[in-house]
Every structure is written in structure tokens, then in C-alpha cells.
Design a protein around this motif. Structure first.
Motif, PDB file in Angstrom:
ATOM      1  N   LYS A  68       5.152  13.551   4.240  1.00  0.00           N
ATOM      2  CA  LYS A  68       4.135  12.797   3.500  1.00  0.00           C
ATOM      3  C   LYS A  68       4.349  11.297   3.633  1.00  0.00           C
ATOM      4  O   LYS A  68       3.416  10.546   3.888  1.00  0.00           O
ATOM      5  CB  LYS A  68       4.156  13.158   2.009  1.00  0.00           C
ATOM      6  CG  LYS A  68       3.442  14.404   1.643  1.00  0.00           C
ATOM      7  CD  LYS A  68       3.430  14.561   0.141  1.00  0.00           C
ATOM      8  CE  LYS A  68       2.699  15.816  -0.273  1.00  0.00           C
ATOM      9  NZ  LYS A  68       2.644  15.954  -1.731  1.00  0.00           N
ATOM     10  N   VAL A  69       5.582  10.860   3.444  1.00  0.00           N
ATOM     11  CA  VAL A  69       5.888   9.431   3.511  1.00  0.00           C
ATOM     12  C   VAL A  69       5.693   8.905   4.928  1.00  0.00           C
ATOM     13  O   VAL A  69       5.113   7.835   5.133  1.00  0.00           O
ATOM     14  CB  VAL A  69       7.317   9.149   2.998  1.00  0.00           C
ATOM     15  CG1 VAL A  69       7.706   7.704   3.228  1.00  0.00           C
ATOM     16  CG2 VAL A  69       7.422   9.487   1.508  1.00  0.00           C
ATOM     17  N   LYS A 113       0.835  -1.208   0.000  1.00  0.00           N
ATOM     18  CA  LYS A 113       0.000   0.000   0.000  1.00  0.00           C
ATOM     19  C   LYS A 113       0.868   1.255   0.000  1.00  0.00           C
ATOM     20  O   LYS A 113       0.584   2.215  -0.715  1.00  0.00           O
ATOM     21  CB  LYS A 113      -0.936   0.011   1.207  1.00  0.00           C
ATOM     22  CG  LYS A 113      -2.055  -0.983   1.123  1.00  0.00           C
ATOM     23  CD  LYS A 113      -2.943  -0.889   2.342  1.00  0.00           C
ATOM     24  CE  LYS A 113      -3.998  -1.973   2.329  1.00  0.00           C
ATOM     25  NZ  LYS A 113      -4.824  -1.928   3.541  1.00  0.00           N
ATOM     26  N   VAL A 114       1.914   1.256   0.821  1.00  0.00           N
ATOM     27  CA  VAL A 114       2.839   2.392   0.855  1.00  0.00           C
ATOM     28  C   VAL A 114       3.471   2.574  -0.519  1.00  0.00           C
ATOM     29  O   VAL A 114       3.560   3.690  -1.039  1.00  0.00           O
ATOM     30  CB  VAL A 114       3.927   2.195   1.938  1.00  0.00           C
ATOM     31  CG1 VAL A 114       4.999   3.260   1.820  1.00  0.00           C
ATOM     32  CG2 VAL A 114       3.306   2.218   3.324  1.00  0.00           C
ATOM     33  N   LYS A 154      -0.273   5.690   8.857  1.00  0.00           N
ATOM     34  CA  LYS A 154      -1.648   5.304   8.552  1.00  0.00           C
ATOM     35  C   LYS A 154      -1.718   3.848   8.102  1.00  0.00           C
ATOM     36  O   LYS A 154      -2.571   3.095   8.570  1.00  0.00           O
ATOM     37  CB  LYS A 154      -2.225   6.204   7.461  1.00  0.00           C
ATOM     38  CG  LYS A 154      -2.566   7.578   7.917  1.00  0.00           C
ATOM     39  CD  LYS A 154      -3.109   8.390   6.754  1.00  0.00           C
ATOM     40  CE  LYS A 154      -3.423   9.812   7.165  1.00  0.00           C
ATOM     41  NZ  LYS A 154      -3.876  10.618   6.011  1.00  0.00           N
ATOM     42  N   VAL A 155      -0.871   3.458   7.179  1.00  0.00           N
ATOM     43  CA  VAL A 155      -0.957   2.133   6.586  1.00  0.00           C
ATOM     44  C   VAL A 155      -0.559   1.039   7.570  1.00  0.00           C
ATOM     45  O   VAL A 155      -1.256   0.045   7.702  1.00  0.00           O
ATOM     46  CB  VAL A 155      -0.107   2.057   5.293  1.00  0.00           C
ATOM     47  CG1 VAL A 155       0.011   0.644   4.790  1.00  0.00           C
ATOM     48  CG2 VAL A 155      -0.711   2.949   4.218  1.00  0.00           C
ATOM     49  N   GLU A 204       3.714  10.056   7.298  1.00  0.00           N
ATOM     50  CA  GLU A 204       2.277  10.011   7.588  1.00  0.00           C
ATOM     51  C   GLU A 204       1.626   8.817   6.901  1.00  0.00           C
ATOM     52  O   GLU A 204       0.804   8.111   7.492  1.00  0.00           O
ATOM     53  CB  GLU A 204       1.600  11.315   7.157  1.00  0.00           C
ATOM     54  CG  GLU A 204       0.109  11.353   7.407  1.00  0.00           C
ATOM     55  CD  GLU A 204      -0.271  11.279   8.885  1.00  0.00           C
ATOM     56  OE1 GLU A 204      -1.421  10.886   9.182  1.00  0.00           O
ATOM     57  OE2 GLU A 204       0.564  11.591   9.749  1.00  0.00           O
ATOM     58  N   ASN A 205       1.987   8.572   5.659  1.00  0.00           N
ATOM     59  CA  ASN A 205       1.454   7.429   4.930  1.00  0.00           C
ATOM     60  C   ASN A 205       1.837   6.125   5.617  1.00  0.00           C
ATOM     61  O   ASN A 205       0.991   5.237   5.784  1.00  0.00           O
ATOM     62  CB  ASN A 205       1.965   7.452   3.478  1.00  0.00           C
ATOM     63  CG  ASN A 205       1.317   6.410   2.612  1.00  0.00           C
ATOM     64  OD1 ASN A 205       0.192   5.981   2.862  1.00  0.00           O
ATOM     65  ND2 ASN A 205       2.013   5.998   1.584  1.00  0.00           N
ATOM     66  N   LYS A 233       1.038   4.067  -3.095  1.00  0.00           N
ATOM     67  CA  LYS A 233       0.835   5.506  -2.858  1.00  0.00           C
ATOM     68  C   LYS A 233       2.050   6.305  -3.333  1.00  0.00           C
ATOM     69  O   LYS A 233       1.913   7.334  -3.995  1.00  0.00           O
ATOM     70  CB  LYS A 233       0.589   5.729  -1.359  1.00  0.00           C
ATOM     71  CG  LYS A 233       0.360   7.148  -0.975  1.00  0.00           C
ATOM     72  CD  LYS A 233      -1.089   7.454  -0.907  1.00  0.00           C
ATOM     73  CE  LYS A 233      -1.286   8.812  -0.254  1.00  0.00           C
ATOM     74  NZ  LYS A 233      -2.516   9.421  -0.650  1.00  0.00           N
ATOM     75  N   GLU A 267       2.214   9.178  -6.257  1.00  0.00           N
ATOM     76  CA  GLU A 267       2.584  10.553  -5.912  1.00  0.00           C
ATOM     77  C   GLU A 267       3.920  10.985  -6.506  1.00  0.00           C
ATOM     78  O   GLU A 267       4.089  12.139  -6.878  1.00  0.00           O
ATOM     79  CB  GLU A 267       2.641  10.720  -4.396  1.00  0.00           C
ATOM     80  CG  GLU A 267       1.285  10.770  -3.746  1.00  0.00           C
ATOM     81  CD  GLU A 267       1.353  11.101  -2.274  1.00  0.00           C
ATOM     82  OE1 GLU A 267       2.286  11.808  -1.846  1.00  0.00           O
ATOM     83  OE2 GLU A 267       0.452  10.651  -1.547  1.00  0.00           O
TER      84      GLU A 267
END
Length: 94
Positions: A81-82, A23-24, A88-89, A84-85, A27, A31
Motif C-alpha cells: 500500500k505504501v 500527500k504521502v 503514484k504521488v 503504491e502510494n 494518506k 489509513e
């Protein structure tokens, strides 16, 4: 050149951790237009001006990113950004 190192703790089994890493990677690929490939438990990614890896270990995932000269000016926003991703994941997959 700028280096980004992010370590994210998790409580996932190896299959769940790999799914979270996918998933990471998806994304990041969207991006940042990266090409990603697995080498064992290491997900490698690259494009012009960026290279790095996401290494899966028991209870943690470690992201290492090397940015070229042009992208190094954006290192703090890319890192946030990375990170935070990954939070979350890897937390959401638990």
C-alpha cells in the motif's frame, strides 16, 4: 518486529518533493492513524506499534517503517500500500 524499506526515485525539485511527501503523509495518517512531524527534510511518523520516517533527498525519497509485533503480520500488505502510494504521488507530482 518487521522493517519495511522503500526507495522511490523522482525528478522533483525540493519544494515539489516536500509537497509530494505531504500527500504521502496525509494518506498514511488517514489509513494508519499516524502522527507526522517534519524535522528538516525528514518526515517522522508514529503511533502505537509503528514508527518510521520519510527522508527526502535529491532524486529519491526513502521510507523506513518499523512495525511492532502485532502489525508485523500485516507487513507485506502495508508495504505494498505504501509503495503504491509513493509511486503514484511522486510520479504524479512530476
Amino acid at each position: 518486529m518487521a522493517d519495511i524499506n522503500i526507495t522511490q526515485e523522482h525528478s522533483l525539485d525540493p519544494a515539489q518533493a516536500r509537497a509530494a511527501a505531504e500527500k504521502v503523509a496525509q494518506k498514511m495518517a488517514q489509513e494508519f492513524d499516524l502522527a507526522c512531524t517534519w524535522q528538516g527534510d525528514v518526515l517522522r511518523f508514529e503511533r502505537s506499534g509503528v514508527e518510521g520516517s520519510l527522508t527526502l533527498a535529491p532524486e529519491q525519497a526513502q521510507m523506513k517503517i518499523k512495525l511492532g509485533f502485532l502489525l508485523s503480520a500485516f507487513s507485506s500488505s502495508i508495504e505494498s500500500k505504501v509503495a503504491e502510494n509513493m509511486r503514484k504521488v511522486f510520479a504524479g507530482a512530476a
